[in-house]
Write an enzyme that holds these catalytic residues in place. Structure first.
Site, short mmCIF file in Angstrom:
data_model
loop_
_atom_site.label_atom_id
_atom_site.label_comp_id
_atom_site.label_asym_id
_atom_site.label_seq_id
_atom_site.Cartn_x
_atom_site.Cartn_y
_atom_site.Cartn_z
N HIS A 1 9.79 -10.28 -4.69
CA HIS A 1 9.79 -9.01 -4.67
C HIS A 1 9.87 -8.40 -3.29
O HIS A 1 9.59 -7.48 -2.60
CB HIS A 1 8.13 -8.35 -4.74
CG HIS A 1 7.95 -8.78 -6.29
ND1 HIS A 1 7.67 -9.96 -6.53
CD2 HIS A 1 7.41 -7.80 -7.10
CE1 HIS A 1 7.21 -9.98 -7.67
NE2 HIS A 1 6.94 -8.64 -8.25
N LYS B 1 -22.40 -25.54 25.64
CA LYS B 1 -20.81 -25.33 25.87
C LYS B 1 -20.93 -25.94 27.69
O LYS B 1 -21.83 -25.39 28.68
CB LYS B 1 -20.39 -23.89 26.37
CG LYS B 1 -18.91 -23.79 26.45
CD LYS B 1 -18.65 -22.47 26.04
CE LYS B 1 -16.95 -22.04 26.17
NZ LYS B 1 -16.72 -20.86 25.78
N PHE C 1 3.40 -10.34 1.47
CA PHE C 1 2.14 -10.99 1.69
C PHE C 1 2.07 -12.34 2.40
O PHE C 1 1.13 -12.87 2.95
CB PHE C 1 1.30 -11.07 0.44
CG PHE C 1 1.09 -9.81 -0.36
CD1 PHE C 1 1.08 -8.56 0.39
CD2 PHE C 1 1.30 -9.91 -1.66
CE1 PHE C 1 1.29 -7.33 -0.43
CE2 PHE C 1 1.04 -8.68 -2.50
CZ PHE C 1 1.06 -7.28 -1.80
N GLN D 1 4.25 -3.33 -0.82
CA GLN D 1 4.72 -4.40 -1.49
C GLN D 1 5.72 -4.98 -1.13
O GLN D 1 6.19 -5.97 -1.70
CB GLN D 1 4.54 -4.40 -3.17
CG GLN D 1 3.31 -3.33 -3.62
CD GLN D 1 1.84 -3.88 -3.68
OE1 GLN D 1 1.73 -5.02 -4.01
NE2 GLN D 1 1.16 -3.48 -2.85
N HIS E 1 -8.59 -25.53 21.90
CA HIS E 1 -8.84 -25.53 23.29
C HIS E 1 -9.61 -26.68 23.58
O HIS E 1 -9.58 -27.19 24.72
CB HIS E 1 -9.22 -24.22 23.78
CG HIS E 1 -10.24 -23.83 23.05
ND1 HIS E 1 -10.36 -22.99 21.86
CD2 HIS E 1 -11.57 -23.73 23.55
CE1 HIS E 1 -11.60 -22.60 21.49
NE2 HIS E 1 -12.50 -22.92 22.44
N SER F 1 -15.57 -26.27 26.64
CA SER F 1 -15.45 -26.42 25.21
C SER F 1 -15.54 -27.81 24.77
O SER F 1 -16.20 -28.33 23.62
CB SER F 1 -14.77 -25.48 24.26
OG SER F 1 -14.59 -24.45 24.68
N ARG G 1 12.44 -9.01 -7.43
CA ARG G 1 11.96 -8.51 -8.69
C ARG G 1 12.96 -8.39 -9.88
O ARG G 1 12.80 -8.79 -10.96
CB ARG G 1 11.14 -7.44 -8.36
CG ARG G 1 10.09 -6.84 -9.71
CD ARG G 1 9.12 -5.78 -9.39
NE ARG G 1 8.22 -5.51 -10.41
CZ ARG G 1 8.42 -5.51 -11.50
NH1 ARG G 1 9.51 -5.11 -12.27
NH2 ARG G 1 7.43 -5.16 -12.40
N GLU H 1 -3.79 -15.42 1.58
CA GLU H 1 -2.38 -15.99 2.17
C GLU H 1 -2.28 -16.88 3.52
O GLU H 1 -1.78 -17.97 3.43
CB GLU H 1 -1.66 -14.83 2.26
CG GLU H 1 -1.21 -14.16 0.95
CD GLU H 1 -2.26 -13.37 0.72
OE1 GLU H 1 -3.16 -12.87 1.29
OE2 GLU H 1 -2.10 -12.58 -0.63
N ASP I 1 6.75 0.34 -6.73
CA ASP I 1 5.61 -0.12 -6.11
C ASP I 1 5.12 0.29 -4.58
O ASP I 1 4.25 0.07 -4.19
CB ASP I 1 5.38 -1.82 -6.12
CG ASP I 1 5.03 -2.22 -7.69
OD1 ASP I 1 4.05 -1.60 -8.29
OD2 ASP I 1 5.67 -3.10 -8.05
#
Lengths: 641, 641
Positions: free
Chosen positions: A437, A248, A413, A449, A69, A32, A495, A388, A445
């Site tokens: 939360h 490669k 999240f 969540q 790598h 690589s 919350r 996220e 919820d």
């Protein structure tokens, strides 16, 4: 091609070094690395404006190797250039070609994958878990733009690697922020680890995907300097990418087979490979690359990270802080405020004190209350939308670019980005994370969540400070600890609005705890929402004639203070209560005690996945952690004693 | 439009129910649900072939609501249709419109977000954490193709949600497997939670992105039945998507404002909203939707999940199993085999026994050794490429589609999908996960490849069985436990070849442990690679005159057997040794002991992030967990006693 004889020669020399060092190490990914020979040579010797002696200059160009790598090719170039290695400018020394044989040695700065934290400051972040580098590069590019820096940021990914969705999160982010100072190379060699890459990652499809995302995109020959420089010199009013067809194992036939992924050549194969490269050089009448001195163009200017001053947030006056706020009336009537809102107000205060502070969110700033900061400091707010993984790696890039980044979303999240968080910490990033939360108190919820695994996850990691405010006062106190902590830190907020527990004299310390109610017959230990529940439990127990003490374990790992005293005492009886999975405060307390032959410790936490309830109380009862359940357990414990 | 008067009327009726039920619950996301009114009506009343009374039929069409917060619209339709709810056909009852007012109640099957595990079998998986549903749908579609089923799978995502990279992983996967039985709607209402969506998620850009990925894509009006059905009836030789322009809060003006995301209408607003919808109905001269009986077309055939038989893998004969294998010579000479290879061989054996077994990998089948299965059962092998989030959610879909899915990658890279794993478990999926290359014993490759947080993470979760084989024999024994466990399970395997510890009489039980060396003065507890290290430590201690026992804690949570006896015994002195972060076996042991006032328990694990070393020993010494370090600690402990 005739114009690049020096670079051609250098490229062949670097490919030889890649073969040698991986064979010496007995592991690594030479194939690589060899695929990137010409791209890396073009960047590190001619195009990037930087000084190999000064990797700390925030105005110099940067390179992020997302396909970590492939790092031996970078090590080879950096050693040939005599680049600075070491943890700081004061302790730096110049890397030599001889050092390359220490690849992957425990005493070497040349880790198996890029890692600035082991003393390789050419890199801004650890990579190696794929698909994260483009986000880091975007964070660096965004930081440069915030400071109107001349810095340009380059990134290299593999083709198979672009299968990771995070790459496309980063592609969108780079468009949102018009990052025309960001250029990406995709090394399209067509080979993954176990097989050829999918047709979905073909050069044509990749070009089409990037164009569909709005990028400037073209396909080039990754071993042709003219095409590489033509791309690098092209105009672009936004992010741009060259999908570079590469081979490669370029230059060494044996490495060009499928399946030659994480595998160095044996001694004999390495000898043959180097001979093959040498023949190539001779056939092209190129000079000896080892002897050539080529230096990259110097950076246009210099700028360094300024040492941060610590932030002092003091005791909040919510009446004043909420003046003109839509929540003011509720506060005035209830004297309750959620830790997420208090945190948001505190963050706004901190923003006024520390100009390096930048805040990220993932389309939930009106829930995390990072919107208080956003409204006051829109230029230092980074909206990452619903992505996220990218948000966390962008935060790593912002930190590396001289900022102090605080990343916000629901605690649940953040879990999508645990690998990104861990890679950030591996690289030494002082990530500040705030998850809102949290816990099963989120009732209505439902579990999708609720952040339930966060405490167990973060508690176990080295160096990270975990902070759990229970009221508005402690949200201020703990944000101060979070911002002033030199390493990474995680804070979880709630919350629900909760009552104020602490007075103006409250003290918060890393690893500390506070007694919030007196009582010795049984000690209830909790944090956040459950601290308020434990105060209810205490009232129930009082009716039963049992005096329970209540301790706020607001910071992990436990290091000092009242809780350590209690846990070390064999005569004590402790009940830890959490609305998250096992592995949190309960484990911490049990470990502390069991090591010292100390207190009896019983832990109550979630033994099943929650479901929606109209209120936290309904959900708690369903989970078996209602105040009644806790009181029953406490009574049982005290009786056993 | 004239042809759809019944559906128009029904749509308006459903929108009213959405307003009513969320106002009754006092929380929820009516505006996102209302945006889907016409798409859901078209699918659930006219296009999908299924019986609302029989959600267990594997040949019936399925709908995955990826934007889980929009679920009230589905609940409304399903209640109107009298769909079956409950945990099994035997305990099922029909949902009624009256039930809708129980939305989010603790006793209700109507959770805040879709969740089959609470008794809503219309869904195959929990959703709510965004961007995961398309992968689940792809898993269902792949399972249907494996069984040559007539089933078609529909999926709905939001526009902002497509910012999640996983959506694009799923898009590639659907192309790799030519899933022409999969159709996606993107509800493009242009509004996120905190703001309008990015231009990167505009209908035009989304159409271009899906086309670039090879999908059939078009933009439609999401409130126009003619356009919806035109898309649904269009020919497609692969996956197809309609980017549907929708109105968030369709039909009710108040809900159409920005910021009206997770917010129900107040009683007065709800009344007005329902009046507005009623006026719309009257203005169009539509019949009363409540009174209309519309039934979806019945499924073309019926097929049900067959109960799985347990698998019996017995004691492996590696000489025989490795006949003709490239590893045979090494095995014959060393009598060592890695647990990942032994696992791969065991998986191949299991594949021959259980035709429902399907195996997933993320381009590392030659490292995890799932390639043994792949070679023998290529049709039951699902290559997910370098995209772990998609892999896990596809596994959830495969499980729901009647298969038993075993997902493989490096333990470290499973971490990218922790949120997907947790959501799978929330929905009741019996996910089987195998992470290879675990722990710091991975030396040379460095921390970006090492699974270090896995034990802490999985140990804390309800119901999940954690399994850690230390040798080839236990790899067989523990895979048997993994496959026969009715709930989810996680097994971690090692890169290095290790000696055989167990004889043919070895017994492995969920939550069990085994004594592998006698000794009472101090008890060393470990699993996997560290068990072998503890045997080295025992020899060192023997030279110092200390007799140490060694226990293999191969299964968590600890439930029975020798380790529980030792931990409950106050006179004992236990040293737990792990090459991962805190929160694993050490916490488990400490909790068990501290609750009972039992053994002194000291835990050694990683207190810093590892770096590359040429060998595991080098890395261990750097981390302070070399055999010498462990022996020193053991001696100290024993002396204290």
């Amino acid at each position: 091609m005739g114009n690049y004889e020096d670079l051609q020669a250098k490229a062949i020399y670097l490919a030889k070094l890649v073969v040698e060092m991986t064979t010496a190490a007995g592991s690594g990914h030479p194939s690589s690395g060899a695929a990137l020979t010409h791209i890396v040579t073009a960047l590190m010797y001619r195009h990037m404006r930087y000084s190999p002696l000064d990797p700390w200059n925030l105005d110099a160009d940067r390179l992020v190797l997302s396909e970590g790598h492939a790092v031996p090719i970078i090590y080879a170039a950096y050693a040939d250039l005599g680049g600075a290695v070491g943890g700081s400018p004061e302790s730096a020394r110049r890397l030599t070609v001889e050092d390359l044989s220490s690849l992957r040695d425990i005493a070497s700065v040349l880790d198996g994958h890029p890692n600035p934290s082991v003393g390789f400051p050419f890199f801004d972040a650890a990579t190696g878990s794929l698909g994260q580098g483009l986000s880091v590069a975007a964070g660096l590019a965004r930081a440069a733009k915030m400071d109107s820096s001349v810095r340009k940021v380059y990134c290299i990914t593999g083709d198979g690697e672009t299968r990771e969705g995070q790459v496309w999160e980063a592609a969108d982010f780079a468009m949102d922020y018009k990052l025309d100072n960001l250029r990406l190379f995709v090394s399209a060699n067509g080979m993954g680890q176990s097989d050829y890459v999918s047709a979905q990652q073909s050069p044509e499809r990749l070009e089409a995907k990037f164009k569909a995302a709005g990028w400037h995109a073209r396909i080039i020959d990754g071993h042709n300097f003219a095409e590489i420089f033509d791309f690098l010199h092209s105009e672009a009013d936004g992010p741009s990418v060259a999908v570079a067809r590469t081979v490669k194992g370029w230059g060494v036939s044996e490495m060009q087979q499928i399946g030659y992924h994480g595998k160095p050549l044996e001694a004999e194969g390495a000898k043959k490979g180097i001979e093959e490269l040498e023949k190539l050089r001779q056939s092209k009448n190129l000079p000896d690359g080892a002897a050539l001195k080529i230096l990259p163009p110097p950076p246009a200017s210099k700028r360094y990270r300024t040492p941060r001053k610590s932030v002092s947030l003091g005791v909040p006056d919510f009446d004043k802080l909420l003046k003109g706020d839509s929540f003011a009336k509720t506060w005035t009537e209830s004297r309750k405020i959620s830790t997420r809102r208090a945190y948001g107000l505190a963050l706004r205060e901190a923003g006024a004190m520390d100009p390096s502070l930048v805040v990220l969110d993932g389309d939930v700033s009106n829930s995390t209350f990072s919107q208080y900061f956003k409204k006051s400091f829109p230029d230092r707010f980074v909206e990452c939308r619903i992505a996220e993984q990218n948000m966390i790696s962008v935060a790593v890039g912002l930190d590396a670019g001289g900022k102090l980044a605080v990343a916000n979303t629901f605690g649940k999240f953040l879990e999508r980005a645990y690998d990104q968080i861990e890679l950030g910490l591996i690289g030494g990033s002082p990530l500040k994370l705030v998850g809102s939360h949290s816990g099963a108190s989120l009732g209505p919820d439902g579990p999708s969540q609720m952040s339930l695994a966060d405490i167990a996850y973060f508690r176990g990691m080295p160096n990270i400070l975990v902070l759990i405010p229970a009221d508005g006062i402690s949200a201020f106190g703990l944000l101060e600890l979070l911002l002033n902590h030199t390493g990474p830190a995680y804070m979880r907020t709630l919350r629900s609005d909760t009552a104020i527990i602490y007075g103006p004299d409250a003290v918060f310390e890393p690893g500390g705890s506070n007694r919030v109610a007196e009582g010795e017959e049984v000690i209830l230990v909790a944090a956040g929402y459950m601290l308020h529940e434990c105060l209810k439990v205490r009232s129930l127990l009082e009716k039963e004639g049992l005096k329970a003490g209540v301790i706020d374990a607001y910071s992990l790992p436990i290091q000092k203070g009242i809780l350590t005293e209690i846990l070390a005492d064999r005569s004590r009886c402790v009940l830890v209560v959490e609305d998250n999975f096992a592995g949190g405060i309960g484990s911490e307390a049990a470990e502390y005690s069991a090591e010292r032959g100390g207190a009896r410790v019983k832990s109550m936490c979630l033994k099943r996945f929650p479901k929606s309830g109209r209120s936290a109380s309904d959900t708690f009862a369903w989970l078996g952690i209602s105040p009644k359940d806790i009181a029953r357990e406490a009574l049982g414990l005290a009786r056993k004693k």
